[in-house]
Design a protein around this motif. Structure first.
Motif, PDB file in Angstrom:
ATOM      1  N   THR A 149       0.836  -1.206   0.000  1.00  0.00           N
ATOM      2  CA  THR A 149       0.000   0.000   0.000  1.00  0.00           C
ATOM      3  C   THR A 149       0.870   1.254   0.000  1.00  0.00           C
ATOM      4  O   THR A 149       0.650   2.188  -0.793  1.00  0.00           O
ATOM      5  N   VAL A 150       1.883   1.265   0.896  1.00  0.00           N
ATOM      6  CA  VAL A 150       2.770   2.431   0.989  1.00  0.00           C
ATOM      7  C   VAL A 150       3.496   2.652  -0.329  1.00  0.00           C
ATOM      8  O   VAL A 150       3.533   3.766  -0.862  1.00  0.00           O
ATOM      9  N   ILE A 151       4.040   1.564  -0.891  1.00  0.00           N
ATOM     10  CA  ILE A 151       4.838   1.688  -2.113  1.00  0.00           C
ATOM     11  C   ILE A 151       3.977   2.161  -3.285  1.00  0.00           C
ATOM     12  O   ILE A 151       4.371   3.051  -4.045  1.00  0.00           O
ATOM     13  N   SER A 152       2.776   1.604  -3.393  1.00  0.00           N
ATOM     14  CA  SER A 152       1.957   2.005  -4.547  1.00  0.00           C
ATOM     15  C   SER A 152       1.501   3.456  -4.410  1.00  0.00           C
ATOM     16  O   SER A 152       1.352   4.160  -5.418  1.00  0.00           O
ATOM     17  N   SER A 153       1.318   3.931  -3.185  1.00  0.00           N
ATOM     18  CA  SER A 153       0.963   5.349  -3.027  1.00  0.00           C
ATOM     19  C   SER A 153       2.145   6.250  -3.394  1.00  0.00           C
ATOM     20  O   SER A 153       1.963   7.322  -3.980  1.00  0.00           O
ATOM     21  N   ASN A 165       8.910   4.920 -11.755  1.00  0.00           N
ATOM     22  CA  ASN A 165       8.158   3.666 -11.775  1.00  0.00           C
ATOM     23  C   ASN A 165       8.747   2.707 -10.726  1.00  0.00           C
ATOM     24  O   ASN A 165       9.943   2.430 -10.737  1.00  0.00           O
ATOM     25  N   ILE A 166       7.888   2.242  -9.849  1.00  0.00           N
ATOM     26  CA  ILE A 166       8.370   1.333  -8.799  1.00  0.00           C
ATOM     27  C   ILE A 166       7.645  -0.001  -8.939  1.00  0.00           C
ATOM     28  O   ILE A 166       6.414  -0.047  -8.966  1.00  0.00           O
ATOM     29  N   SER A 167       8.414  -1.071  -9.048  1.00  0.00           N
ATOM     30  CA  SER A 167       7.768  -2.384  -9.027  1.00  0.00           C
ATOM     31  C   SER A 167       8.305  -3.192  -7.850  1.00  0.00           C
ATOM     32  O   SER A 167       9.482  -3.097  -7.494  1.00  0.00           O
ATOM     33  N   VAL A 168       7.397  -3.942  -7.245  1.00  0.00           N
ATOM     34  CA  VAL A 168       7.738  -4.681  -6.038  1.00  0.00           C
ATOM     35  C   VAL A 168       7.888  -6.156  -6.375  1.00  0.00           C
ATOM     36  O   VAL A 168       7.058  -6.724  -7.071  1.00  0.00           O
ATOM     37  N   SER A 169       8.984  -6.759  -5.899  1.00  0.00           N
ATOM     38  CA  SER A 169       9.094  -8.224  -6.002  1.00  0.00           C
ATOM     39  C   SER A 169       9.552  -8.749  -4.649  1.00  0.00           C
ATOM     40  O   SER A 169      10.060  -7.991  -3.816  1.00  0.00           O
TER      41      SER A 169
END
Ligand SMILES: [Zn+2]
Length: 292
Positions: A152-156, A165-169
């Motif tokens: 949630t924090v990262i996508s905000s 652009n931030i992608s989470v893995s």
């Protein structure tokens, strides 16, 4: 213990009075016995001393009678072997050992007393310290945040900066690794532990991105170094979300890496490098040499 002390004291007194008898005998008739009937005076003095010896001997016997038989042999451990030591200089060990036992006993006694005293005296400072530490420790679980909260924090943050652009893995289980692409300027990999930034590597656009190798280009190696300083600067166990947000905002300010001149010298290049430093608060660009 008390009767033993009394008995030992009585023995001391007895030895003392026996000593007096012998010293009286050794001195013989003295000048202070005078001239008249000095033999009689001497004998009566000796008689007095002998009767006090008898008295003291009676005291010793009495004291010894009141002693109780020890239940068994004293356990001295390996120290009992010291009595079998025949080398002269090592025999002194035993008395040293007894002395050190006495010391330990005293230390034990003193520390018991001081514990009692200190527990009455509620050392305010250290207590408040430990309680604030406890209060602080509770939200310090910044490294133990559920993955969906991290997402949630990262996508905000991702929505906040359109050119970043931030992608989470999650290649290592629960902890997230962020792949950040900042327009066509740079890319970064940010390893999180919960919401705590653990490691950052910054590389050029198009370089292979991983956590273990550094960039081919000096400019991105320098920014990697500075981002470690930023990661530590923004780190906040009490407000982990703000820490991540501040760090990402700081990292985002590098979108003008190759276009903004240095705030101090006004040049684009210094030692063949663009301004690789961003002020933590104002986010203004500076060359490495101009930041101070
Ligand atoms: Zn400069």
């Amino acid at each position: 213990m008390e009767p033993l002390h009394t008995a030992l004291g009585a023995i001391k007194v007895l030895r003392c009075s026996v000593g007096q008898v012998f010293s009286c005998l050794a001195n013989g008739v003295r000048a202070d016995h005078g001239e008249e009937g000095r033999d009689a005076k001497f004998l009566s003095e000796l008689d007095e001393l002998l009767s006090s010896v008898t008295q003291h001997l009676r005291d010793v016997e009495q004291a010894v009678n009141s002693l109780s038989q020890p239940p068994g042999p004293f356990t001295l451990g390996n120290t009992s072997f010291l009595s079998q030591e025949c080398t002269q200089e090592r025999q002194a060990l035993y008395s040293q050992l007894v002395l050190s036992y006495k010391w330990t006993d005293k230390i034990h006694e003193f520390s018991n007393l001081s514990v009692a005293l200190l527990s009455q005296n509620s050392l305010k400072r250290s207590y408040t310290n430990s309680s604030t530490a406890k209060r602080r420790r509770a939200p310090t679980s910044s490294h133990n945040v559920p993955p969906q909260n991290v997402d949630t924090v990262i996508s905000s943050i991702d929505r906040q900066f359109p050119d970043m652009n931030i992608s989470v893995s999650r290649p290592f289980g629960a902890n997230a690794v962020l792949q950040v692409t900042l327009s066509r300027v740079l890319q970064a990999v940010v390893a999180l532990k919960g919401l705590m930034i653990e490691w950052v590597v910054v590389k050029g656009y198009g370089e292979t991105l991983d956590l273990w190798s550094e960039s081919r280009h000096k400019v991105f190696r320098k920014i990697t170094e500075n981002s470690h300083a930023a990661m530590l600067h923004f780190s906040s166990p009490t407000m982990p979300e703000l820490a991540v947000r501040s760090f990402m905002t700081w990292l985002h300010s590098f979108n003008t890496l190759f276009s903004d001149p240095c705030k101090r010298c006004g040049n684009h290049l210094h030692s063949a490098l663009p301004p690789t430093w961003r002020d933590f608060r104002s986010l203004e660009p500076f060359h490495e040499e101009c930041k101070h």
